[in-house]
Design a protein around this motif. Structure first.
Motif, PDB file in Angstrom:
ATOM      1  N   TRP A   1       2.507   7.440 -12.038  1.00 28.87           N
ATOM      2  CA  TRP A   1       2.208   8.454 -11.089  1.00 28.87           C
ATOM      3  C   TRP A   1       3.277   9.398 -10.875  1.00 28.87           C
ATOM      4  O   TRP A   1       4.403   9.090 -10.952  1.00 28.87           O
ATOM      5  CB  TRP A   1       1.977   8.085  -9.520  1.00 28.87           C
ATOM      6  N   LEU A   2       3.115  10.657 -10.849  1.00 30.80           N
ATOM      7  CA  LEU A   2       3.975  11.845 -10.831  1.00 30.80           C
ATOM      8  C   LEU A   2       3.653  12.589  -9.473  1.00 30.80           C
ATOM      9  O   LEU A   2       2.743  12.978  -9.116  1.00 30.80           O
ATOM     10  CB  LEU A   2       3.988  12.761 -11.863  1.00 30.80           C
ATOM     11  N   ASP A   3       4.559  12.379  -8.518  1.00 31.87           N
ATOM     12  CA  ASP A   3       4.605  12.735  -7.164  1.00 31.87           C
ATOM     13  C   ASP A   3       3.343  12.477  -6.336  1.00 31.87           C
ATOM     14  O   ASP A   3       2.594  13.279  -5.609  1.00 31.87           O
ATOM     15  CB  ASP A   3       4.602  14.236  -7.096  1.00 31.87           C
ATOM     16  N   GLY A   4       2.689  11.158  -6.917  1.00 27.42           N
ATOM     17  CA  GLY A   4       1.764  10.442  -6.170  1.00 27.42           C
ATOM     18  C   GLY A   4       0.250  10.871  -6.924  1.00 27.42           C
ATOM     19  O   GLY A   4      -0.669  10.179  -6.579  1.00 27.42           O
ATOM     20  N   ASP A   5       0.691  11.614  -8.058  1.00 29.40           N
ATOM     21  CA  ASP A   5      -0.820  11.893  -8.748  1.00 29.40           C
ATOM     22  C   ASP A   5      -0.988  10.696  -9.849  1.00 29.40           C
ATOM     23  O   ASP A   5       0.275  10.830 -10.636  1.00 29.40           O
ATOM     24  CB  ASP A   5      -0.682  13.199  -9.199  1.00 29.40           C
ATOM     25  N   LEU A   6      -1.903  10.252 -10.364  1.00 32.46           N
ATOM     26  CA  LEU A   6      -2.051   9.124 -11.371  1.00 32.46           C
ATOM     27  C   LEU A   6      -2.169  10.115 -12.658  1.00 32.46           C
ATOM     28  O   LEU A   6      -2.799  11.202 -12.879  1.00 32.46           O
ATOM     29  CB  LEU A   6      -3.287   8.608 -11.272  1.00 32.46           C
ATOM     30  N   VAL A   7      -1.014  10.135 -13.576  1.00 28.96           N
ATOM     31  CA  VAL A   7      -0.901  10.900 -14.587  1.00 28.96           C
ATOM     32  C   VAL A   7      -1.152  10.097 -16.018  1.00 28.96           C
ATOM     33  O   VAL A   7      -1.298  10.759 -17.055  1.00 28.96           O
ATOM     34  CB  VAL A   7       0.290  11.622 -14.748  1.00 28.96           C
TER      35      VAL A   7
ATOM     36  N   GLU B   1       0.872  -1.101  -0.254  1.00 31.29           N
ATOM     37  CA  GLU B   1       0.026   0.074  -0.053  1.00 31.29           C
ATOM     38  C   GLU B   1       0.846   1.278   0.067  1.00 31.29           C
ATOM     39  O   GLU B   1       1.991   1.289   0.594  1.00 31.29           O
ATOM     40  CB  GLU B   1      -1.036   0.073   1.287  1.00 31.29           C
ATOM     41  N   SER B   2       0.195   2.227  -0.873  1.00 25.38           N
ATOM     42  CA  SER B   2       1.026   3.610  -0.622  1.00 25.38           C
ATOM     43  C   SER B   2       2.360   3.809  -1.358  1.00 25.38           C
ATOM     44  O   SER B   2       3.053   4.705  -0.993  1.00 25.38           O
ATOM     45  CB  SER B   2       1.151   4.190   0.814  1.00 25.38           C
ATOM     46  N   TRP B   3       2.678   2.844  -2.066  1.00 22.87           N
ATOM     47  CA  TRP B   3       4.058   2.549  -2.676  1.00 22.87           C
ATOM     48  C   TRP B   3       4.153   3.684  -3.746  1.00 22.87           C
ATOM     49  O   TRP B   3       5.372   4.036  -4.027  1.00 22.87           O
ATOM     50  CB  TRP B   3       4.319   1.273  -3.503  1.00 22.87           C
ATOM     51  N   THR B   4       3.179   4.111  -4.042  1.00 25.98           N
ATOM     52  CA  THR B   4       3.260   5.469  -5.418  1.00 25.98           C
ATOM     53  C   THR B   4       3.707   6.595  -4.707  1.00 25.98           C
ATOM     54  O   THR B   4       3.849   7.572  -5.317  1.00 25.98           O
ATOM     55  CB  THR B   4       2.031   5.376  -6.161  1.00 25.98           C
TER      56      THR B   4
ATOM     57  N   LEU C   1       9.174  12.491  -7.978  1.00 30.93           N
ATOM     58  CA  LEU C   1       9.304  11.016  -8.165  1.00 30.93           C
ATOM     59  C   LEU C   1       8.255  10.549  -9.135  1.00 30.93           C
ATOM     60  O   LEU C   1       7.139  11.071  -9.294  1.00 30.93           O
ATOM     61  CB  LEU C   1       8.521  10.359  -6.779  1.00 30.93           C
ATOM     62  N   LEU C   2       8.841   9.652  -9.992  1.00 31.91           N
ATOM     63  CA  LEU C   2       7.996   8.764 -11.000  1.00 31.91           C
ATOM     64  C   LEU C   2       7.770   7.444 -10.329  1.00 31.91           C
ATOM     65  O   LEU C   2       8.676   6.773 -10.065  1.00 31.91           O
ATOM     66  CB  LEU C   2       8.698   8.751 -12.353  1.00 31.91           C
ATOM     67  N   ALA C   3       6.559   7.110 -10.343  1.00 29.82           N
ATOM     68  CA  ALA C   3       6.267   5.662  -9.856  1.00 29.82           C
ATOM     69  C   ALA C   3       5.465   4.958 -11.035  1.00 29.82           C
ATOM     70  O   ALA C   3       4.554   5.510 -11.656  1.00 29.82           O
ATOM     71  CB  ALA C   3       5.377   5.697  -8.522  1.00 29.82           C
TER      72      ALA C   3
ATOM     73  N   SER D   1      -2.345  20.037 -14.590  1.00 28.52           N
ATOM     74  CA  SER D   1      -3.124  19.797 -13.540  1.00 28.52           C
ATOM     75  C   SER D   1      -2.146  18.803 -12.374  1.00 28.52           C
ATOM     76  O   SER D   1      -2.725  18.727 -11.559  1.00 28.52           O
ATOM     77  CB  SER D   1      -4.315  19.753 -13.577  1.00 28.52           C
ATOM     78  N   SER D   2      -1.121  18.066 -13.080  1.00 25.14           N
ATOM     79  CA  SER D   2      -0.570  17.147 -12.310  1.00 25.14           C
ATOM     80  C   SER D   2       0.399  17.506 -11.186  1.00 25.14           C
ATOM     81  O   SER D   2       0.968  16.833 -10.751  1.00 25.14           O
ATOM     82  CB  SER D   2       0.300  16.150 -13.226  1.00 25.14           C
ATOM     83  N   GLY D   3       0.079  18.717 -10.966  1.00 20.66           N
ATOM     84  CA  GLY D   3       0.857  19.489 -10.057  1.00 20.66           C
ATOM     85  C   GLY D   3       2.139  20.161 -10.571  1.00 20.66           C
ATOM     86  O   GLY D   3       2.427  19.985 -11.847  1.00 20.66           O
ATOM     87  N   ALA D   4       2.726  21.220  -9.597  1.00 26.68           N
ATOM     88  CA  ALA D   4       3.738  22.185 -10.201  1.00 26.68           C
ATOM     89  C   ALA D   4       4.948  21.177 -10.432  1.00 26.68           C
ATOM     90  O   ALA D   4       5.718  21.048  -9.151  1.00 26.68           O
ATOM     91  CB  ALA D   4       3.927  23.212  -9.236  1.00 26.68           C
TER      92      ALA D   4
END
Length: 373
Positions: free
Chosen positions: A270-276, A206-209, A306-308, A295-298
């Protein structure tokens, strides 16, 4: 009843089903019984015996018994050449299967040579734009793209675009190739300096991204990842892989970013925790572009990001390679592809065929952003 010819065909079909289920040893036993029955009915030199041997090879390959699969395929080819000739569709299909078996066995140079030698024979038998010829070309171009031969891969995708075979797939793959030439690299591999990723090939926690997830215990490994016929730097044979890497944006002007990804099959990024990125399919062996939403974050310069990446292998062909580029103007990529096709027309190639390719480029390119997600 045991001598009924339909019985052998039914057993061969059952063997195919078992192979598709991954039950190679069981499939081999069923198919071998079908071959024995057909030999009893019709003798050793019969087309149905050859078809059975091809199915037996498939069953052996499921279990990674590639040398034994090759023996069966060579015997099938001998029968087909004797009865049907060297250019008969069944003979050509067996030789295609032989090339794939070489690739699966890790004999990559031999496999590529076999694919390349088959293309003109398929063209002579089926025509340059026939579906079967296009599928063979696609196998060869995927092979060359994995090997990193960009020029040969570009020529192959252009041929597929000219043939009208899955034009959007061919165009997306062409755009991915020219992107590596025109865009500014941010996170990309070179032969001397591959990108290193934290790797997990077991069930993902869990939360690995999330950026704060502690990944220090995950081993570091170089990209790309995949099975042995995809020219990987890191072998990946499980059904799922999770990847994490951190990077910096050194230039504040790089505000428009695009991911260049080769994936087989399903991928999420995911980029910095956001699914892109989320694609339930695969990239057909090419590198596809995925524009990062604003909108994926600045994605700011100076700070760490981080890329996951999660890729699931659904059909025994997994591969994963993810790169990041700065892209001020993606329309330059379409213009570059158009110039390559136009050059074909101007140099006196089959003018009508390559003019059609230009038309397909414009029709498919009209989708605009649909090519980048």
């Amino acid at each position: 009843a045991t001598r009924d010819p339909a019985r052998a065909a039914t057993q061969r079909t059952l063997g195919y089903v078992l192979s598709m289920m991954g039950r190679g040893r069981e499939a081999g036993q069923v198919v071998q019984a079908a071959i024995d029955l057909r030999r009893e009915q019709s003798g050793d030199l019969h087309p149905e015996v050859a078809r059975g041997l091809c199915e037996l090879a498939r069953a052996r390959a499921v279990d990674g018994r590639w040398p034994e699969a090759e023996v069966a395929l060579l015997e099938a080819r001998r029968i087909q050449r004797t009865l049907l000739g060297t250019e008969h569709p069944q003979t050509l299909a067996t030789e295609w299967q032989l090339a794939g078996n070489l690739a699966d066995a890790g004999r990559l140079a031999e496999a590529e040579t076999a694919y390349a030698e088959l293309v003109p024979r398929f063209v002579a038998t089926y025509g340059p734009d026939h579906l079967v010829t296009c599928r063979l070309r696609a196998s060869l171009v995927r092979f060359r793209e994995c090997r990193g031969d960009r020029e040969a891969a570009r020529e192959g995708w252009m041929e597929l675009l000219a043939a009208g075979h899955e034009a959007k797939v061919a165009l997306r793959s062409l755009l991915g190739l020219v992107a590596s030439e025109l865009l500014t690299p941010v996170l990309t591999s070179t032969p001397a300096a591959p990108v290193l990723w934290r790797v997990q090939m077991q069930p993902l926690p869990e939360s690995w991204t999330r950026p704060e997830f502690p990944d220090e215990t995950w081993p570091l490994a170089p990209a790309p990842f995949g099975r042995q016929d995809t020219y990987p730097r890191t072998l990946w044979t499980t059904k799922q892989i999770g990847l994490r890497t951190r990077f910096l944006i050194p230039n504040p002007a790089w505000s428009n970013l695009v991911l260049r990804i080769r994936h087989d099959d399903r991928i999420r990024v995911w980029l910095d925790g956001d699914l892109v990125v989320s694609n339930a399919g695969w990239s057909y062996g090419g590198h596809w572009l995925y524009r990062l939403p604003q909108s994926s974050g600045a994605v700011s310069a100076g700070g760490g990001h981080l890329l996951a990446v999660e890729v699931e292998d659904l059909h025994d062909g997994g591969t994963a390679e993810v790169e990041l580029y700065a892209a001020d103007d993606l329309t330059a990529l379409l213009a570059r592809v158009e110039s390559l096709l136009r050059r074909r027309v101007e140099q006196g190639y089959d003018r009508e065929r390559w003019t059609r390719a230009l038309d397909r480029l414009r029709e498919t390119g009209a989708a605009g952003s649909d090519l980048y997600h």
